[in-house]
Design a protein around this motif. Structure first.
Motif, PDB file in Angstrom:
ATOM      1  N   THR A 182       0.832  -1.215   0.000  1.00 41.51           N
ATOM      2  CA  THR A 182       0.000   0.000   0.000  1.00 41.51           C
ATOM      3  C   THR A 182       0.859   1.254   0.000  1.00 41.51           C
ATOM      4  O   THR A 182       0.518   2.239  -0.645  1.00 41.51           O
ATOM      5  CB  THR A 182      -0.964   0.034   1.201  1.00 41.51           C
ATOM      6  OG1 THR A 182      -0.224  -0.059   2.415  1.00 41.51           O
ATOM      7  CG2 THR A 182      -1.989  -1.067   1.119  1.00 41.51           C
ATOM      8  N   ARG A 183       1.966   1.210   0.691  1.00 42.66           N
ATOM      9  CA  ARG A 183       2.854   2.383   0.689  1.00 42.66           C
ATOM     10  C   ARG A 183       3.504   2.572  -0.673  1.00 42.66           C
ATOM     11  O   ARG A 183       3.670   3.694  -1.136  1.00 42.66           O
ATOM     12  CB  ARG A 183       3.897   2.252   1.773  1.00 42.66           C
ATOM     13  CG  ARG A 183       3.239   2.250   3.130  1.00 42.66           C
ATOM     14  CD  ARG A 183       3.945   3.090   4.088  1.00 42.66           C
ATOM     15  NE  ARG A 183       3.127   3.163   5.297  1.00 42.66           N
ATOM     16  CZ  ARG A 183       3.592   3.560   6.431  1.00 42.66           C
ATOM     17  NH1 ARG A 183       4.837   3.928   6.527  1.00 42.66           N
ATOM     18  NH2 ARG A 183       2.816   3.624   7.472  1.00 42.66           N
TER      19      ARG A 183
ATOM     20  N   TRP B  20       0.144   3.259  -3.226  1.00 45.61           N
ATOM     21  CA  TRP B  20      -0.708   4.415  -2.974  1.00 45.61           C
ATOM     22  C   TRP B  20      -0.006   5.493  -2.161  1.00 45.61           C
ATOM     23  O   TRP B  20      -0.516   6.594  -2.040  1.00 45.61           O
ATOM     24  CB  TRP B  20      -1.979   3.992  -2.226  1.00 45.61           C
ATOM     25  CG  TRP B  20      -2.933   3.196  -3.043  1.00 45.61           C
ATOM     26  CD1 TRP B  20      -3.952   3.670  -3.816  1.00 45.61           C
ATOM     27  CD2 TRP B  20      -2.962   1.782  -3.185  1.00 45.61           C
ATOM     28  NE1 TRP B  20      -4.601   2.631  -4.434  1.00 45.61           N
ATOM     29  CE2 TRP B  20      -4.018   1.452  -4.058  1.00 45.61           C
ATOM     30  CE3 TRP B  20      -2.205   0.734  -2.674  1.00 45.61           C
ATOM     31  CZ2 TRP B  20      -4.324   0.153  -4.418  1.00 45.61           C
ATOM     32  CZ3 TRP B  20      -2.503  -0.562  -3.027  1.00 45.61           C
ATOM     33  CH2 TRP B  20      -3.562  -0.834  -3.892  1.00 45.61           C
TER      34      TRP B  20
ATOM     35  N   ASP C  43       0.063   5.430   0.936  1.00 45.73           N
ATOM     36  CA  ASP C  43      -0.856   5.597   2.053  1.00 45.73           C
ATOM     37  C   ASP C  43      -1.239   4.210   2.560  1.00 45.73           C
ATOM     38  O   ASP C  43      -1.569   3.328   1.768  1.00 45.73           O
ATOM     39  CB  ASP C  43      -2.098   6.328   1.543  1.00 45.73           C
ATOM     40  CG  ASP C  43      -3.080   6.689   2.632  1.00 45.73           C
ATOM     41  OD1 ASP C  43      -2.922   6.229   3.779  1.00 45.73           O
ATOM     42  OD2 ASP C  43      -4.034   7.430   2.328  1.00 45.73           O
ATOM     43  N   PRO C  44      -1.206   3.976   3.877  1.00 42.71           N
ATOM     44  CA  PRO C  44      -1.524   2.634   4.387  1.00 42.71           C
ATOM     45  C   PRO C  44      -3.023   2.311   4.460  1.00 42.71           C
ATOM     46  O   PRO C  44      -3.383   1.170   4.710  1.00 42.71           O
ATOM     47  CB  PRO C  44      -0.913   2.646   5.787  1.00 42.71           C
ATOM     48  CG  PRO C  44      -0.948   4.072   6.209  1.00 42.71           C
ATOM     49  CD  PRO C  44      -0.740   4.871   4.942  1.00 42.71           C
ATOM     50  N   ARG C  45      -3.894   3.270   4.203  1.00 38.37           N
ATOM     51  CA  ARG C  45      -5.326   3.023   4.392  1.00 38.37           C
ATOM     52  C   ARG C  45      -5.921   1.907   3.521  1.00 38.37           C
ATOM     53  O   ARG C  45      -6.824   1.219   3.974  1.00 38.37           O
ATOM     54  CB  ARG C  45      -6.119   4.322   4.223  1.00 38.37           C
ATOM     55  CG  ARG C  45      -5.965   5.213   5.444  1.00 38.37           C
ATOM     56  CD  ARG C  45      -6.733   6.467   5.290  1.00 38.37           C
ATOM     57  NE  ARG C  45      -6.018   7.303   4.318  1.00 38.37           N
ATOM     58  CZ  ARG C  45      -6.371   8.515   3.981  1.00 38.37           C
ATOM     59  NH1 ARG C  45      -7.456   9.043   4.484  1.00 38.37           N
ATOM     60  NH2 ARG C  45      -5.666   9.201   3.118  1.00 38.37           N
ATOM     61  N   PRO C  46      -5.442   1.670   2.309  1.00 40.94           N
ATOM     62  CA  PRO C  46      -6.022   0.560   1.520  1.00 40.94           C
ATOM     63  C   PRO C  46      -5.530  -0.833   1.946  1.00 40.94           C
ATOM     64  O   PRO C  46      -5.788  -1.810   1.268  1.00 40.94           O
ATOM     65  CB  PRO C  46      -5.577   0.849   0.088  1.00 40.94           C
ATOM     66  CG  PRO C  46      -4.998   2.208   0.083  1.00 40.94           C
ATOM     67  CD  PRO C  46      -4.621   2.535   1.484  1.00 40.94           C
TER      68      PRO C  46
ATOM     69  N   ASP D 288      -8.031  -3.790   1.908  1.00 38.36           N
ATOM     70  CA  ASP D 288      -8.352  -4.266   0.554  1.00 38.36           C
ATOM     71  C   ASP D 288      -7.216  -5.101  -0.021  1.00 38.36           C
ATOM     72  O   ASP D 288      -7.446  -6.149  -0.626  1.00 38.36           O
ATOM     73  CB  ASP D 288      -8.648  -3.082  -0.366  1.00 38.36           C
ATOM     74  CG  ASP D 288      -9.835  -2.273   0.101  1.00 38.36           C
ATOM     75  OD1 ASP D 288     -10.848  -2.896   0.474  1.00 38.36           O
ATOM     76  OD2 ASP D 288      -9.731  -1.034   0.119  1.00 38.36           O
TER      77      ASP D 288
END
Length: 185
Positions: free
Chosen positions: A20-21, A24, A26-29, A32
């Motif tokens: 994810t990092r 994206w 960003d770790p939020r996904p 998923d």
């Protein structure tokens, strides 16, 4: 560690975090990504299990994708990620049980124990217990259905019991803090 649901010792969590990092920033996904990774493992595990059971290649491919896209799994995994974990580990556990039945040797005992311990590290031990009960029923049905499986049942049962004991040993870094927290609560 004491909560048992933190997945702090679960290696795929760190793989998902890295993906994810990278993808994206960003770790939020991560949820998923973890669901997708586990569904891909579910497809591969189911395919290998079906091929081990001598199911044709085309049927195995189709059934593997049907397993991953089973409506219950897809719908429930949207809210509860551990359902995707269970979908991934169940066929791998059964595949390793099949291999253990064919030849109950130490390497196969340890392989089953390692997969089961990894399943425990994902943080939802109750699903590991349910999968283990399912494996026990599966073993009983295999022994009842096939004379060749019954011929060596004592050795197979001992190997499976050793796999469960080894699972406990491998999962001790998570199980002992959980046991302590249970005693304190």
């Amino acid at each position: 560690l004491a909560s048992g649901q933190t997945s702090v010792l679960y290696p795929p969590l760190y793989l998902g975090l890295a993906l994810t990092r990278l993808g994206w920033g960003d770790p939020r996904p991560i949820v998923d990504v973890l669901v997708i990774l586990h569904f891909l493992l579910a497809v591969l595990g189911m395919y290998l299990l079906l091929r081990r059971l001598r199911i044709g290649r085309a049927v195995s491919v189709g059934a593997s994708f049907l397993w991953m896209s089973f409506p219950f799994l897809v719908v429930v995994a949207r809210s509860w990620i551990f359902v995707s974990y269970t979908a991934a580990y169940l066929p791998w556990g059964l595949l390793l049980v099949e291999r253990l039945l064919a030849r109950p040797v130490a390497a196969r005992v340890l392989a089953l124990a390692a997969v089961k311990a990894l399943f425990i590290y994902q943080g939802y031990v109750q699903y590991v217990i349910l999968a283990t009960l399912f494996e026990g029923v599966y073993l009983g049905l295999r022994w009842a259905a096939a004379a060749e499986a019954r011929a060596d049942w004592r050795r197979q049962a001992l190997a499976y019991g050793l796999a469960l004991a080894a699972t406990g040993a491998l999962a001790a870094p998570l199980l002992f803090p959980m046991l302590h927290a249970k005693q304190v609560s």
